[in-house]
Design an enzyme around this catalytic site. Structure first.
Site, PDB file in Angstrom:
ATOM      1  CB  CYS A 112      18.031  17.405   2.428  1.00  0.00           C
ATOM      2  SG  CYS A 112      17.182  16.233   3.481  1.00  0.00           S
ATOM      3  CG  HIS A 252      18.287  15.803  -1.447  1.00  0.00           C
ATOM      4  ND1 HIS A 252      19.068  14.952  -0.687  1.00  0.00           N
ATOM      5  CD2 HIS A 252      17.097  15.898  -0.808  1.00  0.00           C
ATOM      6  CE1 HIS A 252      18.362  14.565   0.361  1.00  0.00           C
ATOM      7  NE2 HIS A 252      17.172  15.111   0.316  1.00  0.00           N
ATOM      8  CG  ASN A 282      16.501  11.908   2.273  1.00  0.00           C
ATOM      9  OD1 ASN A 282      17.650  12.331   2.324  1.00  0.00           O
ATOM     10  ND2 ASN A 282      15.437  12.684   2.394  1.00  0.00           N
TER      11      ASN A 282
HETATM   12  O1  UT7 Z   1      14.814  15.340   1.898  1.00  0.00           O
HETATM   13  C1  UT7 Z   1      13.856  16.360   1.774  1.00  0.00           C
HETATM   14  C2  UT7 Z   1      12.759  16.163   2.695  1.00  0.00           C
HETATM   15  N1  UT7 Z   1      11.907  15.045   2.520  1.00  0.00           N
HETATM   16  C3  UT7 Z   1      11.234  14.773   1.410  1.00  0.00           C
HETATM   17  O2  UT7 Z   1      11.452  15.321   0.377  1.00  0.00           O
HETATM   18  C4  UT7 Z   1      10.100  13.799   1.516  1.00  0.00           C
HETATM   19  C5  UT7 Z   1       8.886  14.369   0.877  1.00  0.00           C
HETATM   20  N2  UT7 Z   1       7.696  13.541   0.961  1.00  0.00           N
HETATM   21  C6  UT7 Z   1       7.581  12.292   0.484  1.00  0.00           C
HETATM   22  O3  UT7 Z   1       8.517  11.716   0.003  1.00  0.00           O
HETATM   23  C7  UT7 Z   1       6.204  11.647   0.493  1.00  0.00           C
HETATM   24  O4  UT7 Z   1       5.261  12.599   0.919  1.00  0.00           O
HETATM   25  C8  UT7 Z   1       6.103  10.409   1.417  1.00  0.00           C
HETATM   26  C9  UT7 Z   1       6.834   9.261   0.765  1.00  0.00           C
HETATM   27  C10 UT7 Z   1       6.649  10.713   2.773  1.00  0.00           C
HETATM   28  C11 UT7 Z   1       4.654   9.970   1.575  1.00  0.00           C
HETATM   29  O5  UT7 Z   1       4.038   9.763   0.311  1.00  0.00           O
HETATM   30  P1  UT7 Z   1       2.620  10.435   0.009  1.00  0.00           P
HETATM   31  O6  UT7 Z   1       2.223   9.964  -1.329  1.00  0.00           O
HETATM   32  O7  UT7 Z   1       2.768  11.926   0.195  1.00  0.00           O
HETATM   33  O8  UT7 Z   1       1.678   9.783   1.088  1.00  0.00           O
HETATM   34  P2  UT7 Z   1       0.842  10.480   2.258  1.00  0.00           P
HETATM   35  O9  UT7 Z   1       1.733  11.057   3.295  1.00  0.00           O
HETATM   36  O10 UT7 Z   1      -0.198  11.381   1.654  1.00  0.00           O
HETATM   37  O11 UT7 Z   1       0.115   9.231   2.894  1.00  0.00           O
HETATM   38  C12 UT7 Z   1      -0.783   8.412   2.121  1.00  0.00           C
HETATM   39  C13 UT7 Z   1      -1.230   7.241   2.998  1.00  0.00           C
HETATM   40  C14 UT7 Z   1      -1.677   7.644   4.394  1.00  0.00           C
HETATM   41  O12 UT7 Z   1      -2.776   6.829   4.761  1.00  0.00           O
HETATM   42  P3  UT7 Z   1      -4.298   7.391   4.657  1.00  0.00           P
HETATM   43  O13 UT7 Z   1      -4.328   8.608   5.530  1.00  0.00           O
HETATM   44  O14 UT7 Z   1      -4.482   7.715   3.201  1.00  0.00           O
HETATM   45  O15 UT7 Z   1      -5.112   6.259   5.141  1.00  0.00           O
HETATM   46  C15 UT7 Z   1      -0.503   7.273   5.258  1.00  0.00           C
HETATM   47  O16 UT7 Z   1      -0.872   6.996   6.589  1.00  0.00           O
HETATM   48  O17 UT7 Z   1      -0.139   6.326   3.181  1.00  0.00           O
HETATM   49  C16 UT7 Z   1       0.003   6.034   4.588  1.00  0.00           C
HETATM   50  N3  UT7 Z   1       1.404   5.744   4.855  1.00  0.00           N
HETATM   51  C17 UT7 Z   1       1.943   4.518   4.741  1.00  0.00           C
HETATM   52  N4  UT7 Z   1       1.422   3.341   4.380  1.00  0.00           N
HETATM   53  C18 UT7 Z   1       2.251   2.282   4.341  1.00  0.00           C
HETATM   54  C19 UT7 Z   1       2.375   6.619   5.236  1.00  0.00           C
HETATM   55  N5  UT7 Z   1       3.545   5.967   5.369  1.00  0.00           N
HETATM   56  C20 UT7 Z   1       3.314   4.673   5.067  1.00  0.00           C
HETATM   57  C21 UT7 Z   1       4.105   3.521   5.022  1.00  0.00           C
HETATM   58  N6  UT7 Z   1       3.553   2.362   4.651  1.00  0.00           N
HETATM   59  N7  UT7 Z   1       5.439   3.570   5.303  1.00  0.00           N
END
Ligand code: UT7
Length: 325
Positions: A112, A252, A282
């Site tokens: 990125c 970004h 993204n």
């Molecule tokens: O471009 C540079 C690189 N990338 C980034 O900068 C991305 C950085 N990270 C993020 O944007 C965020 O971490 C995400 C959007 C990927 C995830 O958000 P989060 O608030 O960090 O959620 P999490 O990974 O802690 O997951 C929370 C919950 C989990 O369920 P449990 O374990 O709490 O039951 C996940 O399994 O949300 C669940 N989950 C989803 N639920 C519905 C993960 N993806 C999804 C989904 N829909 N698409």
């Protein structure tokens, strides 16, 4: 001597994939995606389009804006992690498509941060007096690198391309500085495990879906906010400016929450911060040049304005650029 932006261009594929479309593909919801990422839809290349096609259109648009012809280009540098082939460089395909017969061309692999890494190389080339005009492009077909059965990642990414044309000018305007950083210790938080030299193409690898992007999102999130803030401050301090001097912050576009947290930590207002992640998701190395083009088209970039840009991505890689428009 400064490298000035004299042209901008972008290309987004026509096909839109909404969060509601994704609800039919994986266990997710529009509300979850919007609440956690701010993304409402993303663009997906059609089967006939790939990275070089989108990059070529974006680059041609930047050249058209500047009124520059292909044979006046000295260098083409393309930030991408989804090139048409593992090698040669997709930039060479763009060079051929444009007919830029006097340009040398190469890709930069910095995920990125790829566009800002490419911009830094191009700026050094111009400031060193080695050439007059450089196309700096960010282009990605991430829809082909994303695992559409993995809800943790597939909701985040999209396809597209953006380009700027830099020209050597005796001016106070242009690229003021680029600051780049890397830390390879974080490799496995965001990477594509196969099919490079470490895990070449194999039946087992295909079964294990090794060719798809893998990410530990919440770990990446924390480092991203910290790094984007620090490297933005580094750019301002190096040039003797503060947040109040910034006309537009063009970061970004990974996640609205990352953008809002970074903007707040930098003490920037909403009006100073350009956001289009809701429309395109993204697009990795393409987000910044697409955003620059859109901000320019919307009349947000005026001559003399200070533009701050920052990126963070796999590697880890991160960086910033400060530009006088
Ligand atoms: O471009 C540079 C690189 N990338 C980034 O900068 C991305 C950085 N990270 C993020 O944007 C965020 O971490 C995400 C959007 C990927 C995830 O958000 P989060 O608030 O960090 O959620 P999490 O990974 O802690 O997951 C929370 C919950 C989990 O369920 P449990 O374990 O709490 O039951 C996940 O399994 O949300 C669940 N989950 C989803 N639920 C519905 C993960 N993806 C999804 C989904 N829909 N698409």
């Amino acid at each position: 001597m400064k490298a000035r932006i004299v042209g901008t261009g972008s290309y987004l594929p026509e096909q839109t994939r909404t969060n509601y479309d994704l609800e039919k593909m994986v266990d997710t919801s529009h509300d979850w995606i919007v609440a956690r990422t701010g993304i409402e839809e993303r663009r997906i290349a059609d089967a006939t389009e790939c990275t070089s096609d989108m990059a070529t259109i974006a680059a041609q648009r930047a050249m058209d804006m500047a009124g520059v012809t292909a044979d006046e280009i000295d260098m083409i540098v393309l930030g991408t992690i989804t090139g048409d082939y593992p090698w040669p460089a997709t930039a060479c395909i763009v060079q051929a498509n444009l007919g830029a017969k006097n340009a040398f061309a190469y890709d930069v692999s910095a995920a990125c941060s790829g566009f800002l890494y490419a911009l830094s190389s191009a700026n050094d080339f111009i400031v060193a007096g080695r050439g007059k005009r450089v196309l700096v492009i960010g282009a990605e077909t991430l829809s082909r690198a994303v695992d559409w059965t993995d809800r943790n990642t597939c909701v985040l990414f999209g396809d597209g391309a953006g380009a700027i044309l830099l020209e050597a000018q005796e001016s106070d305007s242009g690229v003021l500085s680029c600051h780049l950083h890397s830390d390879g210790n974080f490799l496995e938080l965001l990477y594509q495990p196969g099919f490079g030299a470490k895990h070449p193409v194999s039946v087992e690898g295909i079964g294990a879906r090794l060719s798809y992007l893998k990410m530990q999102g919440n770990e990446v999130f924390k480092v991203a906010v910290r790094s984007l803030t620090e490297v933005s401050k580094e750019a301002l301090a190096a040039n003797g400016y503060t947040s109040a001097d910034v006309g537009q912050f063009i970061p970004h576009q990974a996640n609205l929450r990352i953008l809002e947290a970074t903007t707040k930590r930098l003490g920037l207002t909403e009006e100073q911060s350009f956001i289009n992640v809701h429309k395109y998701g993204n697009t990795s190395g393409a987000t910044i040049p697409i955003a620059i083009d859109e901000a320019y088209q919307q009349g947000l970039l005026k001559e003399g304005d200070l533009i701050l840009s920052a990126a963070f991505g796999g590697g880890f890689t991160w960086g910033s650029a400060l530009i006088r428009w």
